[in-house]
Enzyme design. Sequence first.
Site, PDB file in Angstrom:
ATOM      1  CG  HIS A  99      -3.071 -23.388 -26.099  1.00 33.62           C
ATOM      2  ND1 HIS A  99      -1.867 -23.961 -25.766  1.00 33.62           N
ATOM      3  CD2 HIS A  99      -2.980 -23.096 -27.421  1.00 33.62           C
ATOM      4  CE1 HIS A  99      -1.094 -24.032 -26.845  1.00 33.62           C
ATOM      5  NE2 HIS A  99      -1.745 -23.518 -27.853  1.00 33.62           N
ATOM      6  CG  ASP A 122       1.225 -26.158 -23.983  1.00 29.00           C
ATOM      7  OD1 ASP A 122       1.395 -26.125 -22.753  1.00 29.00           O
ATOM      8  OD2 ASP A 122       0.130 -25.932 -24.523  1.00 29.00           O
ATOM      9  CG  HIS A 124      -0.255 -28.574 -19.943  1.00 33.98           C
ATOM     10  ND1 HIS A 124       0.108 -27.246 -19.783  1.00 33.98           N
ATOM     11  CD2 HIS A 124      -0.382 -29.086 -18.704  1.00 33.98           C
ATOM     12  CE1 HIS A 124       0.189 -26.977 -18.488  1.00 33.98           C
ATOM     13  NE2 HIS A 124      -0.099 -28.065 -17.810  1.00 33.98           N
ATOM     14  CG  HIS A 139      -7.240 -24.378 -20.917  1.00 34.60           C
ATOM     15  ND1 HIS A 139      -6.347 -23.592 -20.191  1.00 34.60           N
ATOM     16  CD2 HIS A 139      -7.582 -25.395 -20.097  1.00 34.60           C
ATOM     17  CE1 HIS A 139      -6.171 -24.128 -18.986  1.00 34.60           C
ATOM     18  NE2 HIS A 139      -6.910 -25.200 -18.912  1.00 34.60           N
ATOM     19  CG  ASP A 228       1.621 -23.789 -19.790  1.00 35.82           C
ATOM     20  OD1 ASP A 228       2.244 -24.396 -20.677  1.00 35.82           O
ATOM     21  OD2 ASP A 228       0.422 -24.014 -19.557  1.00 35.82           O
TER      22      ASP A 228
END
Length: 299
Positions: A99, A122, A124, A139, A228
């Site tokens: 990312h 995402d 995160h 990332h 993810d």
Amino acid sequence: MKKEQTISVIGMPMDLGQKRRGVDMGPSAMRYAGLIEELEKLGFNVRDYGDIAIDRPGSDDTQELRNIKEVIEASEKLQQQVTAIQEKDSFPLILGGDHSMSIGSIAGISKRYKNLGVIWYDAHPDMNTAETSPSGNIHGMPLAVNLGVGHPKLTTIGGYAPKLKPENVVIIGARDIDEGEREMIKRLGIKVFTMHEVDRLGMQRVMEDTITYLAEKTDGVHLSLDLDGLDPQEAPGVGTPVLGGLTYRESHLALEMLAEAELITSAEFVEVNPILDVKNHTADVAVALITSLLGKKLL
């Protein structure tokens, strides 16, 4: 996007923003899963520009931020190619890669807009800095960098900063948020739909609110989708899986709604790692989601 618009595909086979190898093969995995053919079936004119050349790092691992020199060089290359593609009024579709590549992609995309919006799909928030990240993995920092927070050599890729305004960002699916990220989100007033909100409101309401929120204030919207964001059972081939994620069906609904709203002007799909995958399943998921975003319907 418009059917007469060309889709320009760029591979960003970069794994320098973190330690785990394999994500550099993500663009090839998505192409192998039939991405170009599926887009052509939808009636688009597709130009595949191949992959950005990525230099491998040397043996010096003493830098505060992992592989920062190489990440900067790769990001500059990507922003230049994205800028050139947008000058042709083409739709940029970037395949990753970790990312950290969004530092380069958004640097190129944002040049065209006064108020670029971003949907960050995402697990995160990716809003760490060198001070809040013990790993030094870039990332985990790209959204902060694009907001102008972080190492100056990263925030000024493309010759300007910041690329984004906090009020033009929506994060969807977050469920692994570091303390430093939490503080920055609150300080900047970033709109976030964590998994708590997705479960409580439902994906339809989340997307309706997101579309309304961004449509009112932006002149273009970039989708940055990390695989993810989906639950590991749905997308096992990612480097940093987090349990309790978005379902395959929820994700299709989200992207189908974005297609209907005709909101998205560029997109990237990142963090596909074939080494950690099962029979290229995660790349297949990515391709299915990309086609939903670009208008594929069940009927």
